[in-house]
Write a protein that holds these residues in place. Structure first.
Motif, PDB file in Angstrom:
ATOM      1  N   ILE A  56       8.042  -5.930   9.596  1.00 25.73           N
ATOM      2  CA  ILE A  56       7.852  -4.511   9.869  1.00 25.73           C
ATOM      3  C   ILE A  56       7.202  -4.408  11.242  1.00 25.73           C
ATOM      4  O   ILE A  56       6.220  -5.103  11.523  1.00 25.73           O
ATOM      5  CB  ILE A  56       6.999  -3.815   8.781  1.00 25.73           C
TER       6      ILE A  56
ATOM      7  N   TRP B 139       2.423  -5.140  13.755  1.00 24.41           N
ATOM      8  CA  TRP B 139       3.601  -5.714  13.100  1.00 24.41           C
ATOM      9  C   TRP B 139       3.185  -6.934  12.288  1.00 24.41           C
ATOM     10  O   TRP B 139       2.062  -7.418  12.391  1.00 24.41           O
ATOM     11  CB  TRP B 139       4.660  -6.088  14.140  1.00 24.41           C
TER      12      TRP B 139
ATOM     13  N   LYS C  24       9.436   2.748   3.730  1.00 21.63           N
ATOM     14  CA  LYS C  24       9.471   3.942   4.580  1.00 21.63           C
ATOM     15  C   LYS C  24       8.304   4.866   4.221  1.00 21.63           C
ATOM     16  O   LYS C  24       7.667   5.456   5.108  1.00 21.63           O
ATOM     17  CB  LYS C  24      10.792   4.684   4.413  1.00 21.63           C
TER      18      LYS C  24
ATOM     19  N   TYR D  80       3.671   2.659  17.116  1.00 26.32           N
ATOM     20  CA  TYR D  80       2.961   3.802  16.551  1.00 26.32           C
ATOM     21  C   TYR D  80       2.784   4.954  17.528  1.00 26.32           C
ATOM     22  O   TYR D  80       2.719   6.116  17.110  1.00 26.32           O
ATOM     23  CB  TYR D  80       1.616   3.377  15.959  1.00 26.32           C
TER      24      TYR D  80
ATOM     25  N   TRP E 156      -2.326  -7.186  10.008  1.00 30.10           N
ATOM     26  CA  TRP E 156      -1.417  -6.738  11.070  1.00 30.10           C
ATOM     27  C   TRP E 156      -1.638  -7.559  12.338  1.00 30.10           C
ATOM     28  O   TRP E 156      -2.766  -7.829  12.726  1.00 30.10           O
ATOM     29  CB  TRP E 156      -1.670  -5.268  11.418  1.00 30.10           C
TER      30      TRP E 156
ATOM     31  N   SER F 153       9.535   3.055  13.892  1.00 30.00           N
ATOM     32  CA  SER F 153       9.308   1.803  13.188  1.00 30.00           C
ATOM     33  C   SER F 153      10.623   1.194  12.750  1.00 30.00           C
ATOM     34  O   SER F 153      11.626   1.890  12.547  1.00 30.00           O
ATOM     35  CB  SER F 153       8.418   2.027  11.961  1.00 30.00           C
TER      36      SER F 153
ATOM     37  N   GLN G 151       5.849   6.788  17.200  1.00 26.14           N
ATOM     38  CA  GLN G 151       6.129   7.072  15.789  1.00 26.14           C
ATOM     39  C   GLN G 151       7.522   6.565  15.412  1.00 26.14           C
ATOM     40  O   GLN G 151       8.306   7.230  14.734  1.00 26.14           O
ATOM     41  CB  GLN G 151       5.983   8.566  15.473  1.00 26.14           C
TER      42      GLN G 151
ATOM     43  N   TRP H 121       5.447   3.893   2.942  1.00 19.90           N
ATOM     44  CA  TRP H 121       4.262   3.199   3.422  1.00 19.90           C
ATOM     45  C   TRP H 121       4.060   3.475   4.919  1.00 19.90           C
ATOM     46  O   TRP H 121       2.962   3.826   5.354  1.00 19.90           O
ATOM     47  CB  TRP H 121       4.426   1.712   3.153  1.00 19.90           C
ATOM     48  N   ASP H 122       5.116   3.340   5.672  1.00 21.89           N
ATOM     49  CA  ASP H 122       5.055   3.599   7.115  1.00 21.89           C
ATOM     50  C   ASP H 122       4.603   5.033   7.386  1.00 21.89           C
ATOM     51  O   ASP H 122       3.724   5.271   8.226  1.00 21.89           O
ATOM     52  CB  ASP H 122       6.434   3.342   7.732  1.00 21.89           C
TER      53      ASP H 122
ATOM     54  N   ARG I  78       5.820  -1.470  13.917  1.00 22.21           N
ATOM     55  CA  ARG I  78       5.492  -0.057  14.069  1.00 22.21           C
ATOM     56  C   ARG I  78       5.112   0.232  15.530  1.00 22.21           C
ATOM     57  O   ARG I  78       4.063  -0.206  15.999  1.00 22.21           O
ATOM     58  CB  ARG I  78       4.345   0.351  13.141  1.00 22.21           C
TER      59      ARG I  78
ATOM     60  N   ILE J 117      11.943  -1.629   9.803  1.00 17.71           N
ATOM     61  CA  ILE J 117      11.656  -2.455   8.632  1.00 17.71           C
ATOM     62  C   ILE J 117      12.911  -3.253   8.316  1.00 17.71           C
ATOM     63  O   ILE J 117      13.994  -2.677   8.158  1.00 17.71           O
ATOM     64  CB  ILE J 117      11.264  -1.579   7.422  1.00 17.71           C
TER      65      ILE J 117
END
Length: 342
Positions: free
Chosen positions: A302, A290, A235, A306, A278, A311, A309, A237-238, A304, A313
């Motif tokens: 994972i 992802w 989390k 983006y 990625w 995500s 915003q 990291w994201d 994302r 995991i």
């Protein structure tokens, strides 16, 4: 509160089996979290948000970040040749560039294929030195560098070696100092031939008839696999990927830019694109970056979204994870929590 539960969506797991953990984040807040099953079946330790999983190929995005950091610092260039740093391969890989390693267009044979040729079942206990030795023994690439996309774990092992040769740090120490330590991923590390003790570590399992087989490790190779982390740390990291703690805005654009072949065309359309660890693809009608991972009884993903915003995991310590169930579950989470960001 969401009525969506792991136990209703994943048929292979219950409280007495290896299992799964999921966390979904929306604009920095956890909007969904659930776990099911055992991190350690021998001692009946349940999976928790701080349980440490092997991320398998999800590890590649951390190697990719380290490479981009060194590029931003001027220590490395995308078009630099591999043999500038790994001269051992100059007899056949002299035209391979850093860009081609990062985008899986080098033509280097996947080291797993080379190990299986040696009857090393499941690449057991190989490390980066052995991978380099095997690659050194090869005489030719599979194709002209930059002409095609072919996913090869050898690419990211070599990127790890390059990081280590430039910085003088092991990949574990580099990530601890410049990535994990910067954003507070205190419980994340790289597992290698030193076999460090990792508190709260989950073990990977495969079904063997009616029983479960425990996997200790398939490989000690790093750069391509063997980052150990938790839902809680991922989390962080994201969240960090939305800011500039790790990388400036201009350098970050490379993560979202699909790799191109030598004629300027996208290297792969199957995944929509690939760049620095990625996959780049539209999912659920939204743009995502992802990656999945699978190794030593572990499965991870994972995703994302983006622009929203949002995500998801998902970490599992079972090779029985059903990917179709996984993708359907992620779509349900996006429909329930991620749409508000559109």
């Amino acid at each position: 509160m969401s009525s969506l539960q792991i136990k209703d969506s994943f048929t292979a797991f219950n409280q007495n089996t290896p299992g799964i953990g999921v966390i979904a984040n929306f604009k920095g807040k956890t909007v969904y979290q659930d776990t099911l099953g055992l991190a350690n079946c021998e001692h009946r330790i349940p999976i928790q948000p701080d349980s440490i999983f092997n991320l398998a190929s999800v590890s590649k995005q951390f190697t990719g970040m380290a490479v981009l950091q060194l590029m931003e610092q001027g220590e490395l260039g995308a078009r630099d040749k591999l043999i500038r740093f790994v001269p051992e391969l100059r007899h056949y890989a002299d035209e391979v560039s850093i860009y081609e390693l990062a985008h899986h267009s080098s033509g280097l044979t996947d080291y797993n294929d080379l190990l299986w040729q040696k009857a090393r079942q499941n690449a057991l206990h190989s490390d980066n030195a052995e991978v380099l030795s095997l690659l050194t023994q090869q005489e030719q690439l599979r194709f002209t560098p930059g002409s095609a996309f072919e996913y090869s774990n050898s690419n990211y092992v070599l990127l790890a070696l390059i990081i280590e040769r430039i910085t003088g740090l092991s990949l574990r120490d580099y990530l601890k100092k410049y990535i994990f330590g910067v954003i507070g991923m205190e419980n994340s590390t790289v597992f290698n031939e030193e076999q460090p003790v990792v508190p709260n570590r989950a073990y990977g399992y495969e079904q063997n008839g009616e029983n479960w087989k425990c996997n200790y490790a398939d490989t000690f190779a790093t750069g391509t696999s063997n980052v150990l982390s938790s839902l809680e740390d991922l989390k962080k990291w994201d969240a960090a990927l939305y800011g500039n703690q790790l990388l400036g805005e201009e350098a970050q654009r490379a993560i979202f830019t699909p790799g191109l072949d030598s004629s300027g065309r996208p290297l792969t359309e199957f995944w929509g694109g690939y760049s620095y660890g990625w996959m780049i693809q539209e999912r659920c009608g939204a743009k995502t970056i992802w990656h999945t991972g699978g190794d030593a009884g572990f499965r991870s993903i994972i995703v994302r979204f983006y622009e929203q915003q949002f995500s998801v995991i998902l970490l599992s310590n079972s090779a029985s994870l059903d990917w179709s169930e996984t993708y359907a579950f992620i779509e349900r989470l996006f429909n329930e929590f991620g749409q508000a960001g559109i």
